[in-house]
Scaffold this motif. Structure first.
Motif, PDB file in Angstrom:
ATOM      1  N   TRP A 121     -11.051   3.986  10.988  1.00 14.94           N
ATOM      2  CA  TRP A 121      -9.757   3.301  10.928  1.00 14.94           C
ATOM      3  C   TRP A 121      -9.344   3.006   9.486  1.00 14.94           C
ATOM      4  O   TRP A 121      -8.201   2.652   9.235  1.00 14.94           O
ATOM      5  CB  TRP A 121      -9.847   1.994  11.725  1.00 14.94           C
ATOM      6  N   VAL A 122     -10.270   3.149   8.560  1.00 19.04           N
ATOM      7  CA  VAL A 122     -10.005   2.764   7.166  1.00 19.04           C
ATOM      8  C   VAL A 122      -8.926   3.642   6.538  1.00 19.04           C
ATOM      9  O   VAL A 122      -7.900   3.141   6.051  1.00 19.04           O
ATOM     10  CB  VAL A 122     -11.301   2.819   6.327  1.00 19.04           C
ATOM     11  N   LYS A 127      -3.336   4.166   4.410  1.00 18.74           N
ATOM     12  CA  LYS A 127      -2.135   4.981   4.248  1.00 18.74           C
ATOM     13  C   LYS A 127      -0.905   4.268   4.809  1.00 18.74           C
ATOM     14  O   LYS A 127       0.157   4.220   4.171  1.00 18.74           O
ATOM     15  CB  LYS A 127      -2.319   6.328   4.952  1.00 18.74           C
ATOM     16  N   PHE A 128      -1.036   3.691   5.999  1.00 22.62           N
ATOM     17  CA  PHE A 128       0.086   2.994   6.630  1.00 22.62           C
ATOM     18  C   PHE A 128       0.430   1.703   5.890  1.00 22.62           C
ATOM     19  O   PHE A 128       1.598   1.394   5.636  1.00 22.62           O
ATOM     20  CB  PHE A 128      -0.250   2.682   8.093  1.00 22.62           C
ATOM     21  N   LEU A 157      -6.814  -1.169  -0.678  1.00 23.54           N
ATOM     22  CA  LEU A 157      -5.454  -1.671  -0.908  1.00 23.54           C
ATOM     23  C   LEU A 157      -5.370  -2.392  -2.245  1.00 23.54           C
ATOM     24  O   LEU A 157      -4.367  -2.267  -2.971  1.00 23.54           O
ATOM     25  CB  LEU A 157      -5.029  -2.606   0.228  1.00 23.54           C
ATOM     26  N   LYS A 158      -6.402  -3.128  -2.593  1.00 26.59           N
ATOM     27  CA  LYS A 158      -6.432  -3.810  -3.886  1.00 26.59           C
ATOM     28  C   LYS A 158      -6.460  -2.787  -5.025  1.00 26.59           C
ATOM     29  O   LYS A 158      -5.746  -2.927  -6.032  1.00 26.59           O
ATOM     30  CB  LYS A 158      -7.647  -4.730  -3.980  1.00 26.59           C
ATOM     31  N   GLN A 159      -7.274  -1.765  -4.848  1.00 20.12           N
ATOM     32  CA  GLN A 159      -7.382  -0.740  -5.881  1.00 20.12           C
ATOM     33  C   GLN A 159      -6.074   0.038  -6.052  1.00 20.12           C
ATOM     34  O   GLN A 159      -5.691   0.395  -7.165  1.00 20.12           O
ATOM     35  CB  GLN A 159      -8.526   0.223  -5.547  1.00 20.12           C
ATOM     36  N   ALA A 160      -5.374   0.272  -4.939  1.00 18.02           N
ATOM     37  CA  ALA A 160      -4.150   1.079  -4.987  1.00 18.02           C
ATOM     38  C   ALA A 160      -2.934   0.278  -5.436  1.00 18.02           C
ATOM     39  O   ALA A 160      -2.072   0.786  -6.160  1.00 18.02           O
ATOM     40  CB  ALA A 160      -3.888   1.701  -3.619  1.00 18.02           C
TER      41      ALA A 160
END
Length: 430
Positions: A121-122, A127-128, A157-160
Protein backbone atom coordinates in the motif's frame (compact mmCIF):
# COMPACT_ATOMS: atom_id res chain seq x y z
CA UNK A 1 -9.00 28.71 10.16
CA UNK A 2 -8.54 25.15 11.51
CA UNK A 3 -5.17 23.53 10.93
CA UNK A 4 -5.45 20.61 8.47
CA UNK A 5 -3.77 17.35 9.51
CA UNK A 6 -3.70 14.19 7.39
CA UNK A 7 -3.91 10.96 9.41
CA UNK A 8 -2.71 7.83 7.62
CA UNK A 9 -4.03 4.68 9.29
CA UNK A 10 -5.00 1.09 8.58
CA UNK A 11 -7.53 0.30 11.31
CA UNK A 12 -10.72 2.28 10.86
CA UNK A 13 -14.39 1.33 11.26
CA UNK A 14 -15.76 -1.21 10.55
CA UNK A 15 -12.52 -2.69 11.94
CA UNK A 16 -13.05 -4.17 15.39
CA UNK A 17 -10.57 -4.69 18.19
CA UNK A 18 -8.36 -2.25 20.11
CA UNK A 19 -6.34 -0.91 17.18
CA UNK A 20 -9.15 1.31 15.91
CA UNK A 21 -10.06 3.10 19.14
CA UNK A 22 -7.09 5.44 19.58
CA UNK A 23 -7.46 7.43 16.39
CA UNK A 24 -11.23 7.17 16.19
CA UNK A 25 -11.32 9.10 19.48
CA UNK A 26 -8.55 11.54 18.54
CA UNK A 27 -10.45 12.37 15.36
CA UNK A 28 -13.61 12.89 17.41
CA UNK A 29 -12.06 15.55 19.65
CA UNK A 30 -9.40 17.24 17.47
CA UNK A 31 -11.82 19.79 15.93
CA UNK A 32 -12.46 21.16 19.44
CA UNK A 33 -8.79 22.15 19.55
CA UNK A 34 -8.63 23.92 16.19
CA UNK A 35 -7.49 20.89 14.18
CA UNK A 36 -9.24 19.60 11.05
CA UNK A 37 -8.38 15.87 10.79
CA UNK A 38 -8.52 14.24 7.36
CA UNK A 39 -8.40 10.44 7.53
CA UNK A 40 -6.71 8.30 4.87
CA UNK A 41 -7.63 4.59 5.14
CA UNK A 42 -7.68 1.45 2.94
CA UNK A 43 -10.75 0.89 0.77
CA UNK A 44 -10.78 -2.91 0.89
CA UNK A 45 -8.82 -3.98 3.99
CA UNK A 46 -8.54 -7.48 5.40
CA UNK A 47 -9.55 -6.88 9.01
CA UNK A 48 -9.38 -9.93 11.34
CA UNK A 49 -12.29 -8.49 13.36
CA UNK A 50 -15.30 -6.46 12.22
CA UNK A 51 -17.56 -4.26 14.33
CA UNK A 52 -20.15 -2.42 12.27
CA UNK A 53 -21.38 -0.54 15.35
CA UNK A 54 -18.21 1.58 15.31
CA UNK A 55 -19.32 3.20 12.03
CA UNK A 56 -21.81 5.20 14.08
CA UNK A 57 -18.94 6.78 16.05
CA UNK A 58 -17.32 8.46 13.03
CA UNK A 59 -18.10 12.18 13.23
CA UNK A 60 -20.17 13.09 10.14
CA UNK A 61 -18.09 16.21 9.51
CA UNK A 62 -14.83 14.28 9.14
CA UNK A 63 -13.40 13.80 5.64
CA UNK A 64 -12.37 10.18 5.08
CA UNK A 65 -10.45 9.27 1.92
CA UNK A 66 -10.03 5.66 0.91
CA UNK A 67 -7.78 4.01 -1.65
CA UNK A 68 -7.49 0.34 -2.69
CA UNK A 69 -4.99 -1.91 -0.96
CA UNK A 70 -3.49 -5.22 -2.08
CA UNK A 71 -3.01 -7.68 0.78
CA UNK A 72 -1.46 -11.15 0.44
CA UNK A 73 -3.62 -12.36 3.36
CA UNK A 74 -6.52 -12.55 0.91
CA UNK A 75 -4.59 -15.02 -1.26
CA UNK A 76 -3.34 -16.96 1.77
CA UNK A 77 -6.92 -17.60 2.85
CA UNK A 78 -7.32 -19.86 -0.18
CA UNK A 79 -4.94 -22.29 1.54
CA UNK A 80 -6.06 -21.91 5.15
CA UNK A 81 -8.62 -19.31 6.14
CA UNK A 82 -8.53 -20.20 9.86
CA UNK A 83 -4.73 -20.14 10.18
CA UNK A 84 -4.44 -16.88 8.24
CA UNK A 85 -7.02 -15.09 10.39
CA UNK A 86 -5.44 -16.44 13.57
CA UNK A 87 -1.95 -15.24 12.66
CA UNK A 88 -3.15 -11.86 11.35
CA UNK A 89 -5.00 -11.26 14.62
CA UNK A 90 -1.85 -11.95 16.63
CA UNK A 91 -2.77 -15.33 18.13
CA UNK A 92 0.37 -17.40 17.61
CA UNK A 93 0.69 -20.76 19.31
CA UNK A 94 3.85 -21.91 21.05
CA UNK A 95 6.32 -23.30 18.51
CA UNK A 96 5.97 -26.91 19.65
CA UNK A 97 2.23 -26.75 18.87
CA UNK A 98 2.58 -25.09 15.48
CA UNK A 99 1.79 -27.10 12.37
CA UNK A 100 4.17 -27.15 9.41
CA UNK A 101 1.77 -24.81 7.59
CA UNK A 102 1.79 -22.31 10.47
CA UNK A 103 5.58 -22.34 10.63
CA UNK A 104 5.80 -21.79 6.88
CA UNK A 105 3.28 -18.95 6.97
CA UNK A 106 5.16 -17.23 9.81
CA UNK A 107 8.44 -17.54 7.92
CA UNK A 108 6.90 -16.09 4.77
CA UNK A 109 5.16 -13.31 6.73
CA UNK A 110 8.41 -12.33 8.44
CA UNK A 111 10.92 -12.62 5.62
CA UNK A 112 9.01 -11.81 2.42
CA UNK A 113 6.86 -8.93 3.67
CA UNK A 114 9.09 -6.35 5.33
CA UNK A 115 8.08 -4.57 7.45
CA UNK A 116 4.67 -6.27 7.13
CA UNK A 117 2.08 -7.57 4.70
CA UNK A 118 0.61 -4.10 4.09
CA UNK A 119 3.82 -2.92 2.39
CA UNK A 120 2.14 -2.97 -1.03
CA UNK A 121 0.00 0.00 0.00
CA UNK A 122 3.02 2.28 0.41
CA UNK A 123 3.85 3.10 -3.21
CA UNK A 124 0.28 3.78 -4.49
CA UNK A 125 -0.53 5.75 -1.33
CA UNK A 126 2.48 8.03 -1.71
CA UNK A 127 1.62 8.62 -5.35
CA UNK A 128 -1.99 9.54 -4.52
CA UNK A 129 -1.26 11.56 -1.39
CA UNK A 130 1.44 13.78 -2.91
CA UNK A 131 -1.12 15.44 -5.15
CA UNK A 132 -3.78 15.47 -2.43
CA UNK A 133 -1.48 17.15 0.12
CA UNK A 134 -0.53 19.89 -2.32
CA UNK A 135 -4.14 20.44 -3.36
CA UNK A 136 -5.38 20.65 0.25
CA UNK A 137 -2.38 22.67 1.50
CA UNK A 138 -1.70 20.13 4.27
CA UNK A 139 1.41 20.83 6.32
CA UNK A 140 1.33 17.92 8.79
CA UNK A 141 1.03 14.16 8.21
CA UNK A 142 0.53 11.62 10.99
CA UNK A 143 1.13 7.90 10.45
CA UNK A 144 0.12 5.33 13.06
CA UNK A 145 1.30 1.76 13.34
CA UNK A 146 1.20 -1.13 13.50
CA UNK A 147 1.17 -1.95 10.68
CA UNK A 148 4.50 -0.14 10.64
CA UNK A 149 4.64 -0.10 6.84
CA UNK A 150 2.40 2.97 7.12
CA UNK A 151 5.34 4.88 8.60
CA UNK A 152 7.11 4.39 5.27
CA UNK A 153 4.29 6.39 3.67
CA UNK A 154 5.03 9.26 6.04
CA UNK A 155 8.75 8.92 5.46
CA UNK A 156 8.43 9.15 1.68
CA UNK A 157 5.94 12.03 1.83
CA UNK A 158 8.34 13.97 4.03
CA UNK A 159 11.21 13.27 1.67
CA UNK A 160 9.17 14.27 -1.40
CA UNK A 161 7.28 17.30 -0.08
CA UNK A 162 9.03 18.42 3.08
CA UNK A 163 5.81 18.13 5.12
CA UNK A 164 5.96 17.87 8.88
CA UNK A 165 5.63 14.22 9.85
CA UNK A 166 4.58 12.68 13.18
CA UNK A 167 4.97 8.92 13.67
CA UNK A 168 2.60 7.40 16.24
CA UNK A 169 3.54 3.98 17.62
CA UNK A 170 0.62 2.21 19.30
CA UNK A 171 3.05 -0.68 19.86
CA UNK A 172 6.84 -0.98 19.51
CA UNK A 173 8.33 -2.24 16.24
CA UNK A 174 11.29 -4.62 16.58
CA UNK A 175 10.79 -5.30 20.30
CA UNK A 176 7.12 -6.27 20.22
CA UNK A 177 6.48 -9.84 21.40
CA UNK A 178 5.13 -11.36 18.16
CA UNK A 179 8.11 -9.96 16.20
CA UNK A 180 10.21 -12.66 17.84
CA UNK A 181 7.89 -15.33 16.39
CA UNK A 182 8.42 -14.41 12.73
CA UNK A 183 11.44 -16.69 12.21
CA UNK A 184 13.46 -13.85 10.68
CA UNK A 185 16.83 -14.46 9.07
CA UNK A 186 19.71 -12.32 10.38
CA UNK A 187 19.65 -10.33 7.16
CA UNK A 188 15.97 -9.53 7.50
CA UNK A 189 16.29 -8.70 11.21
CA UNK A 190 18.81 -6.09 10.12
CA UNK A 191 16.36 -4.74 7.53
CA UNK A 192 13.67 -4.24 10.19
CA UNK A 193 16.14 -2.50 12.49
CA UNK A 194 17.36 -0.24 9.68
CA UNK A 195 13.81 0.78 8.72
CA UNK A 196 12.89 1.41 12.35
CA UNK A 197 16.00 3.55 12.82
CA UNK A 198 15.26 5.56 9.68
CA UNK A 199 11.68 6.25 10.74
CA UNK A 200 12.72 7.29 14.24
CA UNK A 201 15.47 9.57 12.98
CA UNK A 202 13.52 11.27 10.19
CA UNK A 203 10.10 11.78 11.80
CA UNK A 204 9.79 15.28 13.22
CA UNK A 205 8.10 13.92 16.35
CA UNK A 206 7.54 10.40 17.62
CA UNK A 207 4.52 9.58 19.81
CA UNK A 208 4.34 6.39 21.87
CA UNK A 209 1.83 4.90 24.30
CA UNK A 210 4.10 3.87 27.18
CA UNK A 211 7.01 5.12 29.27
CA UNK A 212 9.29 2.17 28.50
CA UNK A 213 8.83 2.64 24.75
CA UNK A 214 9.59 6.35 25.16
CA UNK A 215 12.85 5.47 26.90
CA UNK A 216 13.68 2.83 24.26
CA UNK A 217 13.05 5.12 21.31
CA UNK A 218 14.75 8.13 22.91
CA UNK A 219 17.96 6.09 22.92
CA UNK A 220 17.64 5.58 19.16
CA UNK A 221 16.90 9.14 18.00
CA UNK A 222 17.45 12.78 18.90
CA UNK A 223 13.90 13.61 17.74
CA UNK A 224 11.30 14.41 20.41
CA UNK A 225 9.64 11.24 21.74
CA UNK A 226 6.39 11.93 23.60
CA UNK A 227 4.16 9.57 25.56
CA UNK A 228 0.41 9.92 25.03
CA UNK A 229 -1.23 6.84 26.48
CA UNK A 230 -4.49 5.32 25.38
CA UNK A 231 -7.57 6.23 27.40
CA UNK A 232 -11.30 5.99 27.90
CA UNK A 233 -14.26 7.92 26.54
CA UNK A 234 -17.59 8.83 28.09
CA UNK A 235 -18.47 9.17 31.76
CA UNK A 236 -17.05 7.16 34.65
CA UNK A 237 -19.60 4.64 35.87
CA UNK A 238 -21.64 5.55 38.95
CA UNK A 239 -21.81 3.41 42.07
CA UNK A 240 -25.43 2.43 41.43
CA UNK A 241 -24.71 -0.23 38.82
CA UNK A 242 -26.38 -3.64 38.93
CA UNK A 243 -23.52 -6.09 39.46
CA UNK A 244 -23.51 -9.75 38.46
CA UNK A 245 -24.95 -12.06 41.10
CA UNK A 246 -22.09 -14.46 40.45
CA UNK A 247 -18.52 -13.68 41.51
CA UNK A 248 -17.50 -12.89 37.93
CA UNK A 249 -13.91 -12.32 36.95
CA UNK A 250 -13.99 -11.02 33.37
CA UNK A 251 -11.19 -10.80 30.82
CA UNK A 252 -12.00 -8.64 27.82
CA UNK A 253 -9.82 -8.76 24.70
CA UNK A 254 -7.52 -11.29 23.05
CA UNK A 255 -6.00 -13.91 25.31
CA UNK A 256 -2.99 -15.19 23.40
CA UNK A 257 -1.10 -18.41 24.03
CA UNK A 258 1.93 -16.66 25.52
CA UNK A 259 -0.34 -14.54 27.72
CA UNK A 260 -1.82 -17.68 29.21
CA UNK A 261 -1.65 -17.25 33.04
CA UNK A 262 -1.29 -20.85 34.17
CA UNK A 263 -0.64 -19.78 37.77
CA UNK A 264 -4.05 -18.08 37.81
CA UNK A 265 -5.82 -21.21 36.58
CA UNK A 266 -4.00 -23.16 39.30
CA UNK A 267 -5.09 -20.67 41.99
CA UNK A 268 -8.71 -20.68 40.80
CA UNK A 269 -8.75 -24.47 40.59
CA UNK A 270 -7.38 -24.79 44.12
CA UNK A 271 -9.88 -22.26 45.48
CA UNK A 272 -12.73 -24.22 43.88
CA UNK A 273 -11.52 -27.42 45.55
CA UNK A 274 -10.87 -25.81 48.94
CA UNK A 275 -14.00 -23.64 49.22
CA UNK A 276 -17.41 -25.02 48.22
CA UNK A 277 -18.98 -21.56 48.35
CA UNK A 278 -16.29 -20.19 46.03
CA UNK A 279 -16.90 -22.91 43.43
CA UNK A 280 -20.65 -22.24 43.51
CA UNK A 281 -20.29 -18.48 43.10
CA UNK A 282 -17.23 -18.14 40.83
CA UNK A 283 -17.61 -17.51 37.09
CA UNK A 284 -14.72 -16.70 34.73
CA UNK A 285 -16.00 -14.69 31.75
CA UNK A 286 -13.86 -14.55 28.59
CA UNK A 287 -14.78 -11.96 25.97
CA UNK A 288 -12.70 -11.72 22.78
CA UNK A 289 -10.49 -14.13 20.87
CA UNK A 290 -8.99 -16.83 23.07
CA UNK A 291 -6.32 -19.31 21.98
CA UNK A 292 -6.98 -23.02 22.01
CA UNK A 293 -4.13 -23.48 24.47
CA UNK A 294 -5.91 -21.33 27.06
CA UNK A 295 -9.14 -23.28 26.64
CA UNK A 296 -7.24 -26.57 26.95
CA UNK A 297 -5.64 -25.40 30.20
CA UNK A 298 -8.99 -24.37 31.67
CA UNK A 299 -10.18 -27.91 30.98
CA UNK A 300 -7.01 -29.40 32.46
CA UNK A 301 -7.50 -27.40 35.66
CA UNK A 302 -11.12 -28.59 35.93
CA UNK A 303 -12.60 -25.13 35.39
CA UNK A 304 -14.95 -26.07 32.55
CA UNK A 305 -18.06 -25.59 34.71
CA UNK A 306 -16.82 -22.22 35.94
CA UNK A 307 -16.14 -20.30 32.74
CA UNK A 308 -18.07 -18.89 29.81
CA UNK A 309 -16.48 -17.97 26.49
CA UNK A 310 -18.47 -15.32 24.64
CA UNK A 311 -16.07 -14.66 21.75
CA UNK A 312 -15.89 -11.22 20.16
CA UNK A 313 -18.52 -8.78 21.42
CA UNK A 314 -19.36 -5.45 19.75
CA UNK A 315 -17.57 -2.51 21.32
CA UNK A 316 -20.90 -0.82 22.03
CA UNK A 317 -21.82 -3.71 24.36
CA UNK A 318 -18.47 -4.14 26.09
CA UNK A 319 -19.17 -1.49 28.71
CA UNK A 320 -22.20 -3.42 30.00
CA UNK A 321 -20.04 -6.47 30.70
CA UNK A 322 -17.27 -4.41 32.28
CA UNK A 323 -19.39 -2.40 34.69
CA UNK A 324 -21.40 -5.41 35.87
CA UNK A 325 -18.39 -7.68 36.50
CA UNK A 326 -17.22 -8.15 40.05
CA UNK A 327 -13.53 -8.12 39.03
CA UNK A 328 -11.79 -7.25 35.75
CA UNK A 329 -8.79 -9.31 34.66
CA UNK A 330 -5.75 -7.74 32.95
CA UNK A 331 -2.93 -10.02 31.79
CA UNK A 332 0.33 -9.38 29.96
CA UNK A 333 3.02 -11.80 28.77
CA UNK A 334 5.69 -12.48 31.39
CA UNK A 335 8.67 -11.07 29.50
CA UNK A 336 11.07 -8.13 29.66
CA UNK A 337 9.97 -6.99 26.20
CA UNK A 338 6.37 -6.56 27.37
CA UNK A 339 7.17 -4.18 30.23
CA UNK A 340 6.21 -1.24 28.00
CA UNK A 341 2.82 -2.57 26.94
CA UNK A 342 -0.08 -0.67 28.53
CA UNK A 343 -3.21 -2.36 27.12
CA UNK A 344 -5.94 0.02 26.02
CA UNK A 345 -8.47 -1.96 27.99
CA UNK A 346 -6.80 -0.85 31.24
CA UNK A 347 -8.37 2.59 30.82
CA UNK A 348 -11.76 1.14 29.94
CA UNK A 349 -11.45 -0.97 33.08
CA UNK A 350 -10.69 2.16 35.14
CA UNK A 351 -13.79 3.84 33.75
CA UNK A 352 -15.90 0.87 34.85
CA UNK A 353 -15.11 1.47 38.53
CA UNK A 354 -14.48 -2.20 39.26
CA UNK A 355 -11.47 -3.86 40.95
CA UNK A 356 -8.69 -4.78 38.50
CA UNK A 357 -6.73 -8.00 38.95
CA UNK A 358 -3.58 -7.28 36.92
CA UNK A 359 -0.90 -9.91 36.26
CA UNK A 360 2.21 -9.02 34.30
CA UNK A 361 6.00 -8.81 34.04
CA UNK A 362 8.35 -7.20 36.53
CA UNK A 363 8.63 -3.39 36.13
CA UNK A 364 5.44 -3.29 34.03
CA UNK A 365 4.42 0.25 33.01
CA UNK A 366 0.86 -0.57 34.03
CA UNK A 367 2.04 -0.29 37.62
CA UNK A 368 2.53 3.47 37.30
CA UNK A 369 -1.05 3.94 36.05
CA UNK A 370 -2.49 1.75 38.80
CA UNK A 371 -0.54 3.67 41.43
CA UNK A 372 -1.62 7.06 40.06
CA UNK A 373 -5.27 6.00 40.13
CA UNK A 374 -4.93 4.38 43.60
CA UNK A 375 -5.78 0.86 42.42
CA UNK A 376 -4.34 -2.39 43.71
CA UNK A 377 -0.80 -3.03 42.42
CA UNK A 378 -0.26 -5.68 39.76
CA UNK A 379 1.00 -9.15 40.63
CA UNK A 380 3.75 -11.22 39.02
CA UNK A 381 3.01 -14.42 37.14
CA UNK A 382 4.87 -16.60 39.65
CA UNK A 383 3.16 -15.09 42.70
CA UNK A 384 0.81 -17.97 43.59
CA UNK A 385 0.32 -16.89 47.20
CA UNK A 386 -0.23 -13.24 46.30
CA UNK A 387 -2.83 -14.14 43.69
CA UNK A 388 -4.63 -16.49 46.03
CA UNK A 389 -4.71 -13.91 48.82
CA UNK A 390 -5.93 -11.15 46.47
CA UNK A 391 -8.74 -13.25 44.97
CA UNK A 392 -9.88 -14.49 48.39
CA UNK A 393 -9.91 -10.88 49.59
CA UNK A 394 -12.08 -9.88 46.64
CA UNK A 395 -14.35 -12.88 47.20
CA UNK A 396 -14.89 -12.14 50.89
CA UNK A 397 -15.69 -8.52 50.09
CA UNK A 398 -18.08 -9.74 47.40
CA UNK A 399 -19.88 -11.92 49.96
CA UNK A 400 -20.33 -8.93 52.26
CA UNK A 401 -21.33 -6.61 49.36
CA UNK A 402 -18.27 -4.43 49.93
CA UNK A 403 -16.30 -5.10 46.76
CA UNK A 404 -15.69 -1.51 45.67
CA UNK A 405 -12.71 0.60 44.56
CA UNK A 406 -11.12 3.75 45.97
CA UNK A 407 -12.45 7.01 44.60
CA UNK A 408 -9.52 8.51 42.67
CA UNK A 409 -9.62 10.79 39.65
CA UNK A 410 -8.88 9.21 36.27
CA UNK A 411 -9.60 12.42 34.31
CA UNK A 412 -6.02 12.53 32.98
CA UNK A 413 -6.84 9.46 30.86
CA UNK A 414 -10.03 10.75 29.28
CA UNK A 415 -9.79 10.77 25.48
CA UNK A 416 -10.52 14.50 25.33
CA UNK A 417 -7.70 15.32 27.75
CA UNK A 418 -5.32 13.08 25.79
CA UNK A 419 -6.41 14.78 22.55
CA UNK A 420 -5.53 18.14 24.09
CA UNK A 421 -1.98 16.80 24.55
CA UNK A 422 -1.88 15.75 20.90
CA UNK A 423 -3.25 19.12 19.80
CA UNK A 424 -0.48 20.88 21.75
CA UNK A 425 2.09 18.88 19.78
CA UNK A 426 0.38 19.77 16.51
CA UNK A 427 0.07 23.50 17.27
CA UNK A 428 3.64 23.67 18.52
CA UNK A 429 4.90 23.07 15.02
CA UNK A 430 2.68 25.73 13.44
Amino acid sequence: MPKKVLIVLYYWPPAGGPGVQRWLKFVKYLPEFGIEPIVYAPQNPNYPLLDESLLDEIPPSIQVIKQPIFEPYAAAKLFSKAKTETISSGIIQKEKKQSSLEKAMLFIRGNFFIPDARKFWVKPSVKFLKDFIIKEAIETVITTGPPHSLHLIGLQLKQALGVRWIADFRDPWTTIGYHQELKLTQKNKAKHLALEKQVLQEADTVIVTSFTTQKEFSAKTNRPVITITNGFDGEVESENVQLDKKFTISHIGSLLSKRNPEVLWKVLSDLCMEHTDFKKAFQLQLIGKVSEEVLEDLKAYDLVDNYTYLGYVKYSLINDYQKSSQVLLLIEIDSEITQGIIPGKLFEYLKSNRPILAIGPENWDVGAVLKKTQRDPFLLHEDYEGLKERILNYFNRYLSHQLEVKKASIAAYHRKELTSQLASVLHKGS
